[in-house]
Scaffold this motif. Structure first.
Motif, PDB file in Angstrom:
ATOM      1  N   ARG A   1      67.216  15.653  20.749  1.00 53.54           N
ATOM      2  CA  ARG A   1      68.511  16.345  20.740  1.00 53.54           C
ATOM      3  C   ARG A   1      68.577  17.486  21.754  1.00 53.54           C
ATOM      4  NH1 ARG A   1      67.405  16.845  15.125  1.00 53.54           N
ATOM      5  NH2 ARG A   1      67.344  19.105  15.485  1.00 53.54           N
ATOM      6  N   ALA A   2      67.427  17.809  22.385  1.00 53.20           N
ATOM      7  CA  ALA A   2      67.369  18.983  23.263  1.00 53.20           C
ATOM      8  C   ALA A   2      68.355  18.853  24.422  1.00 53.20           C
ATOM      9  CB  ALA A   2      65.949  19.171  23.789  1.00 53.20           C
ATOM     10  N   LYS A   3      69.062  19.935  24.722  1.00 46.61           N
ATOM     11  CA  LYS A   3      70.099  19.913  25.752  1.00 46.61           C
ATOM     12  C   LYS A   3      69.600  20.412  27.110  1.00 46.61           C
ATOM     13  CE  LYS A   3      73.153  18.588  22.722  1.00 46.61           C
ATOM     14  NZ  LYS A   3      73.639  17.183  22.736  1.00 46.61           N
ATOM     15  N   THR A   4      68.639  21.345  27.096  1.00 49.06           N
ATOM     16  CA  THR A   4      68.198  21.941  28.370  1.00 49.06           C
ATOM     17  C   THR A   4      66.905  21.295  28.858  1.00 49.06           C
ATOM     18  OG1 THR A   4      66.866  23.675  27.328  1.00 49.06           O
ATOM     19  CG2 THR A   4      69.215  24.140  27.673  1.00 49.06           C
ATOM     20  N   ASN A   5      66.786  21.210  30.176  1.00 47.49           N
ATOM     21  CA  ASN A   5      65.566  20.649  30.763  1.00 47.49           C
ATOM     22  C   ASN A   5      64.343  21.486  30.423  1.00 47.49           C
ATOM     23  OD1 ASN A   5      66.905  18.482  31.943  1.00 47.49           O
ATOM     24  ND2 ASN A   5      67.320  19.613  33.844  1.00 47.49           N
ATOM     25  N   GLU A   6      64.529  22.820  30.350  1.00 49.40           N
ATOM     26  CA  GLU A   6      63.395  23.708  30.055  1.00 49.40           C
ATOM     27  C   GLU A   6      62.814  23.410  28.678  1.00 49.40           C
ATOM     28  OE1 GLU A   6      65.896  25.536  33.131  1.00 49.40           O
ATOM     29  OE2 GLU A   6      66.330  24.734  31.119  1.00 49.40           O
ATOM     30  N   LEU A   7      63.688  23.238  27.691  1.00 41.07           N
ATOM     31  CA  LEU A   7      63.219  22.950  26.336  1.00 41.07           C
ATOM     32  C   LEU A   7      62.611  21.559  26.264  1.00 41.07           C
ATOM     33  CD1 LEU A   7      62.889  23.749  23.413  1.00 41.07           C
ATOM     34  CD2 LEU A   7      65.236  22.971  22.975  1.00 41.07           C
ATOM     35  N   ARG A   8      63.236  20.577  26.916  1.00 40.01           N
ATOM     36  CA  ARG A   8      62.698  19.207  26.897  1.00 40.01           C
ATOM     37  C   ARG A   8      61.306  19.167  27.540  1.00 40.01           C
ATOM     38  NH1 ARG A   8      66.268  15.211  25.690  1.00 40.01           N
ATOM     39  NH2 ARG A   8      65.150  13.654  26.875  1.00 40.01           N
ATOM     40  N   ASN A   9      61.155  19.887  28.635  1.00 41.70           N
ATOM     41  CA  ASN A   9      59.867  19.888  29.319  1.00 41.70           C
ATOM     42  C   ASN A   9      58.788  20.521  28.443  1.00 41.70           C
ATOM     43  OD1 ASN A   9      58.295  19.283  31.651  1.00 41.70           O
ATOM     44  ND2 ASN A   9      58.292  21.464  32.163  1.00 41.70           N
ATOM     45  N   ALA A  10      59.135  21.630  27.768  1.00 41.30           N
ATOM     46  CA  ALA A  10      58.167  22.295  26.894  1.00 41.30           C
ATOM     47  C   ALA A  10      57.790  21.388  25.719  1.00 41.30           C
ATOM     48  CB  ALA A  10      58.740  23.616  26.381  1.00 41.30           C
ATOM     49  N   LEU A  11      58.781  20.738  25.122  1.00 43.47           N
ATOM     50  CA  LEU A  11      58.494  19.823  24.013  1.00 43.47           C
ATOM     51  C   LEU A  11      57.697  18.609  24.483  1.00 43.47           C
ATOM     52  CD1 LEU A  11      61.956  20.001  22.207  1.00 43.47           C
ATOM     53  CD2 LEU A  11      59.780  20.930  21.379  1.00 43.47           C
ATOM     54  N   ALA A  12      57.956  18.174  25.721  1.00 45.01           N
ATOM     55  CA  ALA A  12      57.178  17.058  26.279  1.00 45.01           C
ATOM     56  C   ALA A  12      55.708  17.442  26.418  1.00 45.01           C
ATOM     57  CB  ALA A  12      57.749  16.642  27.629  1.00 45.01           C
TER      58      ALA A  12
END
Length: 956
Positions: free
Chosen positions: A327-338
């Motif tokens: 559900r993450a909207k920002t690339n920064e959050l997606r990258n950290a979760l990845a």
């Protein structure tokens, strides 16, 4: 230059007498050590008997103490370090010592003009408690000007539980350097309640040193009063104090930090400390709190580590993290979760494969797009299930054309069988990964240097005999040149052997000083908190399945207060990694590797809580230096210790080496120790159970060579404050300084360059960095810290090793050529670097020409008795004297080799001068030509592993 036969015969006789004197001294040292050992064993036997049956042998004990009261007292102190004496036995033994007048003797010694004697008194008075002792120590502390002695006085007062000395010890902190304050702070903290009672006097004080003491105290003694003080200090304008106070709050009062004022503090360093503390609150609520911080580049890396730690403790939150990712909207959050999910890639893949959880497919695809492929490649390399392999390849195949960097990485690190399913072929590692970069400037200089080295004697001959050039015939010139060259090689041999003898004399001075200092360091003192630095031992391993378990067991059983062992598997294709995983029952763990240094990719980190000191890292192959840099990135300690994975440390080697830090006049940036061949020794479960000399003649010659190199070379150069070589098999370095200069030299780091001499290069670069920045520093060598390593037992392997060493030397001298003959670099530039250039790089060419000229002189009938004796004296006899002197020094304080083998070592010290040394010089010349050919490989080193070998007969 001509010397009469009578003078030469006199020199021969004198040198033979000196050699015999060394042999006699060697046997005397062996006898003295044996006598001391016998006395120690006898006293230990009586003390153990006294423990079992008090008063059963009091007369014998009394006689032994009267015979040598100081030595007996020394042994009593050592015995008390490892055995708990009953109160009655302890007081009876102390009475024996007091009857000998030693309490008064050591109290008076506290006022000696010699610092070493004052230190000695402080060490011994710890075993003589009493009011007179306490008063004498308090007075000595107030008057003592030298910090090292002050430190020992504080330690003794602390051991005696003299709380009356707390204010005196506190006053020594003001204006003292950090290393001293760190150690005394922990001594004061050990008083506990007595120091806590002093808080009303200490908290109002404004000195930074006092605030530092209180923060250290709070780290081991929690109280409400100290909690309030710490919260106040988080607002200190001195950032270091604020950070330390916040970190200490995180130890006991971490709930206080779970507040917006801390979580969103404007100082990113303090905010990251707060985030680290939240790992102690493992809950979904904590993860939710950290989500906005995951998207903040200033705190993302720390938040990723903390969330990964929480998931390791509570894996039930992993599915929720997957939902957040989707559900993450920002690339920064997606990258950290990845990043977080990439640490659990094995779990995700198994859920997709076994659980048929298809919603994970787009998530894994997204992670691959974000470059989180290390875990997938590692999984494929270990996987044995075709079904799982096919499902993963289905994920990868559509992305190969979209992501060229993914295609390259798969071709580099996947086996051909798997690549065939992707319609791809293996991609060989480019030469820059393991080889030197091609340097045209270096090759040009090497080509120019060669005619200079070969032509210096012909040029001298031309200048000297200029007027005779047209008059003499070719044969006359040849005979004169050959004769002159023989005298020249004699002069060269005299120069190099004389330099060895000078270094040996300096080594003897250094050894005596170190031995005295080591005898003053007791186990109880060294094991006090923070007395010695914490150490990360980094052992790179490549194809080491034969010896890796013995080496790991050895490293895990060292006698040292605070250390960890990081074994870095550098892309081995044998069973190195699997042996470690199976033997220690390791499991893959979630851990983010800080990118202090640029390295090849890390494939996985393995640990087992049952072995808290052990960390095993699996990484893509990049060479030894790259593996060491990975270890530095993972390290959590103050110092790093590089060690070869085919080496064994004696249990007290590390503590002996690290204890030299306490004696260092300046910041110790690097320390080295002895290297001895383990070939022939008996090894059981990583422990050296019996020392034998090698069976192989080749390994025995190397034993003599190692003794000479370390005793005559390293110890002497360290005394000159010009040490440039610390063996890669056993070296200790300040981690912050190593990171500061870019770590070990690799093509991945800032200099974009590999070298096969990474150990010497690092030391040279540290010296250069400190000198260029006008920083005071020390590079030290510990004579009694020994590492045992496997040496080659065939001429071909030895040749490859020496060829590599010479290429490494040439590479380093070229890379740091600005230091040569440069007064800006002090003794290093004007003495050490020129020595290596003249004797180690150019010298072998002179030696080879010399041997050729001796042969020509014999063919031409020019060799008379005077020339033969001159060459024999300067080359052979002096070489034997150097080897014997080195062997004598090696045995002076260390019982390095058992008595029956000393005769064998003496024989090989003679024989080594008749062939092996000359062969080594020839191989050095060959190494020069290897550099010209740009040969940059390490060469294969066949490992036999540690063997349970029978002792070698002393008659061999």
């Amino acid at each position: 230059m001509e010397i009469s036969l009578e003078v030469l015969l006199g020199i021969v006789a004198a040198l033979i007498l000196l050699i015999l004197y060394c042999i006699g001294l060697l046997f005397y040292y062996k006898y003295r050590l044996s006598k001391r050992r016998h006395y120690r064993l006898e006293l230990t036997r009586l003390l153990l008997a006294d423990l079992a049956a008090p008063l059963s042998n009091s007369d014998q004990l009394q006689q032994l103490v009267k015979k040598s009261p100081k030595r007996a007292f020394q042994l009593l102190i050592d015995f008390g370090q490892t055995h708990k004496l009953q109160q009655d036995s302890r007081w009876r033994l102390l009475e024996l010592v007091r009857n000998a007048g030693l309490d008064v003797y050591y109290q008076k010694r506290l006022t000696s003009k010699t610092a070493r004697k004052r230190m000695d008194a402080a060490v011994h008075l710890v075993a003589l408690p009493g009011e007179m002792t306490n008063r004498a120590l308090e007075q000595a502390l107030q008057a003592e000007p030298i910090l090292a002695v002050k430190l020992q006085l504080c330690s003794t007062l602390t051991s005696l539980g003299n709380s009356r000395a707390i204010p005196l010890m506190v006053e020594t902190l003001t204006g003292a350097p950090q290393w001293y304050r760190t150690r005394v702070n922990m001594m004061l903290a050990s008083f506990g309640k007595e120091l806590h009672d002093e808080l009303p006097n200490l908290i109002p004080r404004t000195e930074t040193e006092i605030h530092s003491l209180l923060i250290d105290f709070a780290s081991i003694y929690p109280s409400e009063q100290l909690k309030s003080y710490l919260l106040q200090q988080t607002k200190s304008p001195l950032r270091d104090l604020a950070y330390r106070a916040t970190r200490t709050i995180g130890l006991y009062y971490y709930h206080e930090l779970n507040k917006s004022e801390f979580l969103f503090h404007p100082d990113p360093v303090l905010r990251n400390i707060v985030i680290e503390a939240l790992a102690k609150i493992p809950s979904r609520q904590t993860i939710e709190t950290l989500l906005p911080l995951l998207a903040d580049p200033r705190s993302s890396d720390t938040a990723v580590v903390v969330v990964s730690q929480i998931l390791q403790k509570q894996p039930q939150h992993l599915n929720w993290i997957i939902e957040v990712f989707s559900r993450a909207k920002t690339n920064e959050l997606r990258n950290a979760l990845a990043k977080i999910l990439s640490n659990r890639i094995d779990y995700l893949l198994m859920q997709l494969i076994v659980g048929k959880n298809e919603r994970l497919r787009p998530i894994l695809t997204e992670m691959i797009r974000l470059g989180k492929t290390n875990g997938i490649i590692g999984f494929l390399n270990k996987n044995r299930t075709i079904e799982a392999e096919n499902i993963i390849l289905e994920l990868l195949l559509p992305l190969l054309t979209e992501l060229p960097e993914l295609r390259t990485e798969l071709r580099l690190y996947l086996p051909p069988r798997i690549l065939a399913k992707l319609n791809e072929t293996p991609l060989e590692l480019p030469p820059s990964v393991r080889d030197h970069s091609t340097e045209k400037g270096k090759l040009l200089r090497l080509r120019l240097l060669l005619p200079i080295v070969l032509g210096i004697v012909p040029l001298y001959y031309t200048v000297r005999y200029w007027h005779y050039l047209p008059e003499w015939s070719l044969f006359q010139h040849l005979t004169r040149y050959v004769l002159d060259f023989n005298y020249f090689i004699a002069g060269y041999s005299l120069a190099i052997n004389s330099s060895y003898l000078i270094l040996l004399a300096l080594s003897l001075v250094a050894l005596n000083k170190q031995a005295r200092n080591w005898r003053l360091k007791k186990t109880a003192f060294l094991f006090r908190p923070r007395i010695l630095p914490s150490i990360s031992i980094i052992a790179p391993a490549y194809q080491e399945e034969a010896s890796i378990l013995e080496s790991a067991n050895s490293l895990l059983s060292l006698h040292y207060p605070n250390y960890e062992v990081i074994i870095v598997n550098d892309g081995s294709t044998d069973q190195t990694l699997h042996k470690l995983i199976d033997y220690y029952r390791l499991e893959k763990v979630d851990r983010i590797v800080p990118a202090r240094l640029k390295t090849k990719p890390v494939r996985g980190i393995y640990a087992n809580p049952s072995y808290p000191k052990l960390i095993v890292v699996d990484k893509a192959g990049g060479g030894k230096a790259d593996a060491l840099n990975v270890g530095i990135n993972i390290s959590r300690k103050e110092f790093i210790c590089g060690i070869d994975s085919d080496s064994l440390l004696e249990k007290d080697s590390l503590i002996k080496m690290a204890s030299m830090i306490l004696d260092a006049p300046h910041e110790p940036v690097a320390l080295g120790g002895n290297i001895f061949p383990v070939n022939g020794c008996t090894v059981a479960k990583g422990a050296l159970t019996k020392i034998n000399i090698p069976r192989s003649h080749i390994a025995r010659f190397q034993t003599i060579e190692y003794i000479r190199a370390f005793m005559a070379g390293r110890l002497g150069w360290s005394q000159l404050r010009s040490l440039l070589i610390i063996s890669g098999a056993f070296g200790l370095f300040g981690k912050d300084r190593v990171v500061e200069i870019g770590g070990y030299l690799t093509s991945s780091e800032r200099f974009k360059k590999d070298t096969v001499g990474e150990d010497m290069e690092l030391v040279v670069r540290l010296n250069r960095h400190m000198l260029e920045n006008k920083l005071s520093f020390s590079v030290l060598y510990a004579f009694n810290a020994t590492c045992w390593t496997e040496v080659p037992e065939s001429w071909s392997v030895l040749h490859r090793q020496r060829d590599r060493w010479q290429r490494g030397l040439i590479d380093i001298l070229y890379f740091h050529r600005i230091m040569q003959f440069n007064p800006r670099y002090g003794r290093i530039g004007m003495l050490a670097m020129p020595y290596f250039f003249i004797f180690e790089l150019s010298g072998p060419f002179i030696e080879m020409q010399g041997y050729l000229m001796v042969l020509l002189a014999w063919i031409l009938g020019l060799l008379n008795l005077e020339i033969l004796l001159l060459l024999f004296v300067t080359s052979i006899l002096l070489g034997i004297l150097v080897s014997m002197f080195a062997l004598t020094i090696a045995e002076k304080e260390n019982d390095a080799f058992p008595g029956p083998y000393i005769l064998t070592m003496i024989v090989y010290a003679f024989l080594e001068n008749f062939g092996p040394r000359q062969l080594i010089s020839f191989w050095r010349v060959a190494g020069y030509f290897s550099s010209l050919r740009q040969t940059a490989t390490w060469g294969k080193m066949t490992r036999q592993g540690f063997q349970q070998q029978a002792p070698v007969s002393s008659s061999q």
